[in-house]
Scaffold this active site. Structure first.
Site, PDB file in Angstrom:
ATOM      1  N   PHE A   1       0.856  -1.185   0.000  1.00 29.26           N
ATOM      2  CA  PHE A   1       0.000   0.000   0.000  1.00 29.26           C
ATOM      3  C   PHE A   1       0.897   1.242   0.000  1.00 29.26           C
ATOM      4  O   PHE A   1       1.839   1.331   0.795  1.00 29.26           O
ATOM      5  CB  PHE A   1      -0.908  -0.010   1.227  1.00 29.26           C
ATOM      6  CG  PHE A   1      -2.007   1.010   1.143  1.00 29.26           C
ATOM      7  CD1 PHE A   1      -3.154   0.745   0.416  1.00 29.26           C
ATOM      8  CD2 PHE A   1      -1.882   2.239   1.765  1.00 29.26           C
ATOM      9  CE1 PHE A   1      -4.172   1.695   0.324  1.00 29.26           C
ATOM     10  CE2 PHE A   1      -2.887   3.193   1.670  1.00 29.26           C
ATOM     11  CZ  PHE A   1      -4.039   2.917   0.952  1.00 29.26           C
TER      12      PHE A   1
ATOM     13  N   ASP B   1       1.941  -5.494   7.817  1.00 24.32           N
ATOM     14  CA  ASP B   1       0.743  -4.655   7.800  1.00 24.32           C
ATOM     15  C   ASP B   1      -0.449  -5.607   7.617  1.00 24.32           C
ATOM     16  O   ASP B   1      -0.552  -6.310   6.601  1.00 24.32           O
ATOM     17  CB  ASP B   1       0.852  -3.645   6.639  1.00 24.32           C
ATOM     18  CG  ASP B   1      -0.328  -2.686   6.582  1.00 24.32           C
ATOM     19  OD1 ASP B   1      -1.422  -3.042   7.074  1.00 24.32           O
ATOM     20  OD2 ASP B   1      -0.164  -1.588   6.000  1.00 24.32           O
TER      21      ASP B   1
ATOM     22  N   TYR C   1     -10.863  -0.138  10.591  1.00 23.00           N
ATOM     23  CA  TYR C   1     -12.040   0.334   9.855  1.00 23.00           C
ATOM     24  C   TYR C   1     -12.360  -0.528   8.638  1.00 23.00           C
ATOM     25  O   TYR C   1     -13.213  -0.158   7.843  1.00 23.00           O
ATOM     26  CB  TYR C   1     -11.885   1.808   9.449  1.00 23.00           C
ATOM     27  CG  TYR C   1     -10.577   2.165   8.792  1.00 23.00           C
ATOM     28  CD1 TYR C   1     -10.255   1.686   7.531  1.00 23.00           C
ATOM     29  CD2 TYR C   1      -9.653   2.980   9.437  1.00 23.00           C
ATOM     30  CE1 TYR C   1      -9.053   2.013   6.929  1.00 23.00           C
ATOM     31  CE2 TYR C   1      -8.450   3.307   8.845  1.00 23.00           C
ATOM     32  CZ  TYR C   1      -8.151   2.814   7.584  1.00 23.00           C
ATOM     33  OH  TYR C   1      -6.954   3.126   6.999  1.00 23.00           O
ATOM     34  N   LYS C   2     -11.674  -1.648   8.495  1.00 22.29           N
ATOM     35  CA  LYS C   2     -12.041  -2.540   7.380  1.00 22.29           C
ATOM     36  C   LYS C   2     -12.857  -3.704   7.949  1.00 22.29           C
ATOM     37  O   LYS C   2     -14.008  -3.538   8.314  1.00 22.29           O
ATOM     38  CB  LYS C   2     -10.789  -2.993   6.638  1.00 22.29           C
ATOM     39  CG  LYS C   2     -10.123  -1.854   5.882  1.00 22.29           C
ATOM     40  CD  LYS C   2      -9.026  -2.326   4.976  1.00 22.29           C
ATOM     41  CE  LYS C   2      -8.529  -1.228   4.072  1.00 22.29           C
ATOM     42  NZ  LYS C   2      -7.631  -0.254   4.720  1.00 22.29           N
TER      43      LYS C   2
ATOM     44  N   ARG D   1     -12.920  -4.004  -6.675  1.00 16.95           N
ATOM     45  CA  ARG D   1     -12.586  -4.831  -5.505  1.00 16.95           C
ATOM     46  C   ARG D   1     -13.817  -5.022  -4.638  1.00 16.95           C
ATOM     47  O   ARG D   1     -14.535  -4.075  -4.338  1.00 16.95           O
ATOM     48  CB  ARG D   1     -11.486  -4.112  -4.714  1.00 16.95           C
ATOM     49  CG  ARG D   1     -11.019  -4.862  -3.500  1.00 16.95           C
ATOM     50  CD  ARG D   1      -9.922  -4.093  -2.793  1.00 16.95           C
ATOM     51  NE  ARG D   1     -10.445  -2.979  -1.992  1.00 16.95           N
ATOM     52  CZ  ARG D   1      -9.715  -2.213  -1.193  1.00 16.95           C
ATOM     53  NH1 ARG D   1      -8.404  -2.400  -1.106  1.00 16.95           N
ATOM     54  NH2 ARG D   1     -10.249  -1.242  -0.496  1.00 16.95           N
TER      55      ARG D   1
HETATM   56  C1  LIG Z   1      -2.478  -1.925   3.656  1.00 19.51           C
HETATM   57  C2  LIG Z   1      -2.783  -0.541   4.120  1.00 19.51           C
HETATM   58  N1  LIG Z   1      -1.867   0.136   4.830  1.00 19.51           N
HETATM   59  C3  LIG Z   1      -2.101   1.406   5.244  1.00 19.51           C
HETATM   60  C4  LIG Z   1      -3.285   2.049   4.965  1.00 19.51           C
HETATM   61  C5  LIG Z   1      -3.501   3.497   5.401  1.00 19.51           C
HETATM   62  O1  LIG Z   1      -3.929   3.629   6.679  1.00 19.51           O
HETATM   63  P1  LIG Z   1      -4.353   5.011   7.371  1.00 19.51           P
HETATM   64  O2  LIG Z   1      -5.153   5.798   6.392  1.00 19.51           O
HETATM   65  O3  LIG Z   1      -5.178   4.574   8.555  1.00 19.51           O
HETATM   66  O4  LIG Z   1      -3.133   5.721   7.792  1.00 19.51           O
HETATM   67  C6  LIG Z   1      -4.273   1.369   4.254  1.00 19.51           C
HETATM   68  C7  LIG Z   1      -5.556   2.053   3.964  1.00 19.51           C
HETATM   69  O5  LIG Z   1      -6.445   1.562   3.346  1.00 19.51           O
HETATM   70  C8  LIG Z   1      -4.015   0.057   3.803  1.00 19.51           C
HETATM   71  O6  LIG Z   1      -4.910  -0.613   3.073  1.00 19.51           O
END
Ligand SMILES: Cc1ncc(COP(=O)(O)O)c(C=O)c1O
Length: 351
Positions: A67, A138, A163-164, A310
């Site tokens: 990500f 992660d 939040y997922k 998705r």
């Molecule tokens: C794999 C992954 N890492 C990090 C994040 C970003 O997280 P945040 O916006 O809470 O900092 C996301 C957001 O969807 C994500 O899917």
């Protein structure tokens, strides 16, 4: 209650109390997970601490499917450190061949946010450790989607959002796990007052708090934590093996249904359910408009540029009836080109 709530209602302990409840879902030993901030911040904290534990090494290994925020946070941290570290990204399938004695930290997202492809956390962690490297996982698309075993696989650090699949609402706080063998050794880069050994002593100098407490930064978002607490109630009796079985049954049914009715959509996720998380993605050049047409009919997924739609199949809340209904609506949209309207091509700020 005004400020008395911090003691009376236990707000000050919320981050570790909720951390432990999430800890059960990711296979963490008690007392090693804390909630707070956003996931981007938690990535930064984990990486900064991991690099300090490997002062003689300069490579952070990640993959090109990670990500973007994880990579951005790493870039920013390395720039501030200015010690000659390099962020090396390779194709996900090539990660295993690039783990060597130069790697300080292997930093990966277990389930690819686009395709749902699953990394082998146990094997990659073992290989990283054999090479003397640390790991940061992660778990944004893993926690609540499938069983995770951070302690069993020997992960050094893990981070994730709530939040997922944990369903704690938009902007819900993130979590960080630090293995018990490191929790008292790490030196927090974001040394905020609530990670201090004695925040209410108001000392001028920072002394890290006990264990995972030191990964706290500032005032916890109590209202968001309350929503998270309620969201976690649902998980208390959930057997994660059952969750995984249901996730696989639903994602398999979805793929079979879409492939039988939508010949123009190409599967972007691994076909083997053991190789993916709980999301399914398809490719189509008009993916954005297709997703907007779906959303207009109540099937809410997302679009990831340039051409991927998705579907997050949250096993705890979605059943086979909804999966079948989604297939039926998608088939209708594709067969009758309902997506082919100007309003569905209008790009919104969030996709
Ligand atoms: C794999 C992954 N890492 C990090 C994040 C970003 O997280 P945040 O916006 O809470 O900092 C996301 C957001 O969807 C994500 O899917």
């Amino acid at each position: 209650m005004l400020i008395t709530g911090w003691n009376k209602a236990g707000w000050m302990d919320q981050p570790t109390r909720l951390g432990d409840r999430i800890g059960r879902l990711i296979g963490a030993e008690p007392g090693c997970t804390v909630v707070g901030d956003t996931l981007s911040i938690k990535v930064y904290q984990a990486l900064a601490s991991a690099l300090e534990l490997r002062p003689d090494r300069r490579v952070i290994l990640s993959d090109t499917g990670n990500f973007p925020t994880d990579l951005y946070m790493a870039e920013g941290l390395l720039r501030s450190l200015d010690k000659g570290h390099v962020l090396k990204t390779v194709a996900p399938q090539d990660v295993v061949d690039h783990i060597d004695e130069h790697v300080a930290v292997l930093m990966l997202t277990e389930v690819d946010y686009r395709t749902g492809r699953l990394h082998d956390m146990a094997a990659l962690t073992a290989k990283a450790h054999a090479a003397g490297a640390l790991t940061i996982w992660d778990l944004a698309h893993s926690a609540g989607a499938m069983p995770v075993d951070v302690a069993g696989t020997g992960a050094d650090f893990a981070v994730g959002c709530t939040y997922k699949y944990l369903n704690a609402g938009p902007g819900a706080p993130a979590f960080i796990y630090v293995a018990s063998r490191h929790a008292h050794a790490v030196n927090p880069a974001l040394s905020g007052w609530l990670g201090h050994e004695a925040p209410f002593a108001f000392d001028a100098d920072y002394r890290p708090g006990a264990g995972i407490e030191r990964m706290r930064v500032g005032t916890p978002p109590v209202l968001q934590m309350a929503a998270l607490e309620a969201a976690l109630d649902v998980w208390d009796d959930v057997d994660l093996a059952d969750l995984r079985a249901r996730s696989i049954a639903l994602t398999q049914a979805f793929i079979a249904g879409v492939e039988a009715t939508c010949p123009d959509l190409n599967l972007a996720s691994p076909r083997d359910p053991e190789m993916r998380g709980s999301q399914v993605s398809f490719l189509h050049a008009e993916g954005y408009a297709i997703m907007q047409a779906l959303i207009a009919r109540g099937v809410i997924g997302d679009f990831r540029a340039p051409d991927l739609i998705r579907f997050g199949i949250t096993p705890l809340y979605i059943g086979i009836e909804e999966v079948n209904k989604a297939v039926e609506i998608l088939a209708d949209i594709m067969a009758n080109r309902h997506w082919d309207r100007a309003e569905f091509r209008q790009r919104a700020r969030v996709t």
